[in-house]
Design an enzyme around this catalytic site. Structure first.
Site, PDB file in Angstrom:
ATOM      1  N   CYS A   1      41.935  22.975 -26.737  1.00 54.36           N
ATOM      2  CA  CYS A   1      42.196  21.576 -27.112  1.00 54.36           C
ATOM      3  C   CYS A   1      43.216  21.522 -28.247  1.00 54.36           C
ATOM      4  O   CYS A   1      42.983  22.055 -29.348  1.00 54.36           O
ATOM      5  CB  CYS A   1      40.895  20.890 -27.532  1.00 54.36           C
ATOM      6  SG  CYS A   1      41.114  19.184 -28.077  1.00 54.36           S
TER       7      CYS A   1
ATOM      8  N   CYS B   1      33.140  13.993 -26.710  1.00 61.25           N
ATOM      9  CA  CYS B   1      34.507  13.619 -27.093  1.00 61.25           C
ATOM     10  C   CYS B   1      34.569  12.115 -27.334  1.00 61.25           C
ATOM     11  O   CYS B   1      35.334  11.381 -26.702  1.00 61.25           O
ATOM     12  CB  CYS B   1      35.494  14.047 -26.004  1.00 61.25           C
ATOM     13  SG  CYS B   1      37.219  14.025 -26.536  1.00 61.25           S
TER      14      CYS B   1
ATOM     15  N   CYS C   1      31.791  21.256 -27.669  1.00 65.76           N
ATOM     16  CA  CYS C   1      32.669  20.941 -26.539  1.00 65.76           C
ATOM     17  C   CYS C   1      33.101  22.209 -25.808  1.00 65.76           C
ATOM     18  O   CYS C   1      33.605  23.154 -26.434  1.00 65.76           O
ATOM     19  CB  CYS C   1      33.903  20.187 -27.033  1.00 65.76           C
ATOM     20  SG  CYS C   1      35.052  19.757 -25.696  1.00 65.76           S
TER      21      CYS C   1
ATOM     22  N   GLU D   1      30.460   1.370 -10.917  1.00 67.99           N
ATOM     23  CA  GLU D   1      31.812   1.471 -11.463  1.00 67.99           C
ATOM     24  C   GLU D   1      32.310   0.125 -11.987  1.00 67.99           C
ATOM     25  O   GLU D   1      32.959   0.053 -13.036  1.00 67.99           O
ATOM     26  CB  GLU D   1      32.772   2.011 -10.396  1.00 67.99           C
ATOM     27  CG  GLU D   1      32.625   3.486 -10.132  1.00 67.99           C
ATOM     28  CD  GLU D   1      32.884   4.333 -11.367  1.00 67.99           C
ATOM     29  OE1 GLU D   1      33.841   4.025 -12.100  1.00 67.99           O
ATOM     30  OE2 GLU D   1      32.114   5.271 -11.613  1.00 67.99           O
TER      31      GLU D   1
END
Length: 349
Positions: A211, A195, A205, A40
């Site tokens: 969306c 995306c 998608c 991370e």
């Protein structure tokens, strides 16, 4: 809507998500809080394709938190060298040492305790808890901000407090009750592979039917870009000084500011300062100005003007100490060196 969001995203992830990343559970490899945390931090402002090689090299050398905490700072910076944003590496080292002092050598499984550690913000803390332990916490990295802005048709730059607050509320509202580890990865994968910032692949998608950006033909304008701001430019002069054997003189940068605590070439504000310093080091056999280098930081552009010089004889005071090191070209990999300086040193025989 939130149920459809999570359900469709997880179904897509099972078929198309990334399941072979070096910090995930793989044959002969176990996901651990340490590996999740390291990934991370490395992935902040850096793409997965860049991180994977650095991650493996890092864990091979420093396989767990206690080993990282005990490692010399220079080793940590050398292993990080090339990833940029070196404050992340310094914070990583500091967090490991803090965990040894406060948390018995482990990352704490507590949001507030994680948030109190150097270099860990709200999204990173949530990502660690969700991916290391499957706890129900949201994330809001760049990929998720882009995904939510398009899915919900949110106008306004996501860096403003009001827009970010709205996005956190939406990110939490979409959380499923289970499979948090996969759901967290799925959001990042969808943002990184479909995306995308430019030319999103909306046809593939799983969320396109709900969306707003897709239905209103606004995928190219959402999320709202950051307001344009011209980056100021700075200039500096660096001295690439070699001794008779070809060793390079490196200087440690100050503990704060640009490239803090890294090893670099001696740096000067003016050519007069540089030339005066060179004259104080000994007699030169040669010197030549090299092509200038532009390096872009988050808030400014830096023009580096290098000069390469060779010493015939060095004065006695030029030697290894806490702030200066003579380093053979073959040993440069052992030092944390800023990427543009490393590329310069590797560009010529």
């Amino acid at each position: 809507m939130s149920d459809r969001f999570a359900t469709r995203l997880l179904k897509w992830f099972d078929a198309h998500g990334r399941h072979d990343l070096p910090w995930q559970d793989l044959p002969g490899q176990r996901r651990t809080p340490y590996r999740v945390w390291l990934s991370e931090i490395m992935l902040q402002q850096t793409q997965v394709s860049v991180v994977t090689g650095y991650f493996q090299r890092f864990v091979d050398a420093l396989p767990d938190l206690p080993v990282l905490a005990a490692a010399p700072r220079d080793q940590v910076l050398a292993l990080w060298s090339g990833l940029g944003y070196y404050a992340r590496a310094r914070n990583l080292h500091a967090t490991a040492q803090r965990c040894m002092e406060l948390h018995d050598g482990d990352l704490p499984r507590d949001f507030d305790a994680l948030l109190a550690l150097p270099g860990i913000g709200r999204s990173t803390a949530g990502a660690i808890l969700a991916q290391a332990w499957g706890d129900r916490f949201a994330i809001l990295d760049g990929n998720v901000k882009r995904l939510l802005a398009r899915y919900h048709g949110i106008e306004g730059w996501p860096g403003t407090p009001a827009i970010e607050k709205r996005m956190w509320e939406l990110a939490i509202s979409h959380l499923p009750d289970e499979r948090l580890l996969d759901y967290t990865q799925a959001q990042m994968d969808l943002g990184a592979t479909l995306c995308t910032r430019a030319n999103p692949d909306c046809a593939q998608c799983p969320l396109r039917t709900d969306c707003v950006a897709y239905s209103t033909n606004r995928t190219s304008s959402l999320p709202t870009p950051r307001p344009n701001k011209v980056k100021p430019e700075r200039e500096t002069h660096v001295a690439w000084l070699e001794d008779k054997t070809g060793r390079v003189l490196l200087q440690r940068r100050p503990p704060t500011g640009v490239w803090a605590s890294l090893w670099s070439l001696p740096q000067f504000d003016t050519t007069a300062d540089r030339d005066a310093w060179l004259g104080d080091q000994g007699r030169m056999t040669s010197s030549s100005e090299l092509e200038s280098i532009e390096h872009v930081f988050t808030h400014f552009r830096l023009q580096l003007h290098p000069l390469r010089a060779r010493l015939a004889t060095a004065k006695a005071h030029v030697g290894d100490n806490d702030d200066h090191r003579w380093v053979a070209r073959s040993e440069l990999a052992e030092f944390g060196i800023p990427a543009p300086i490393r590329r310069l040193l590797e560009s010529m025989p």
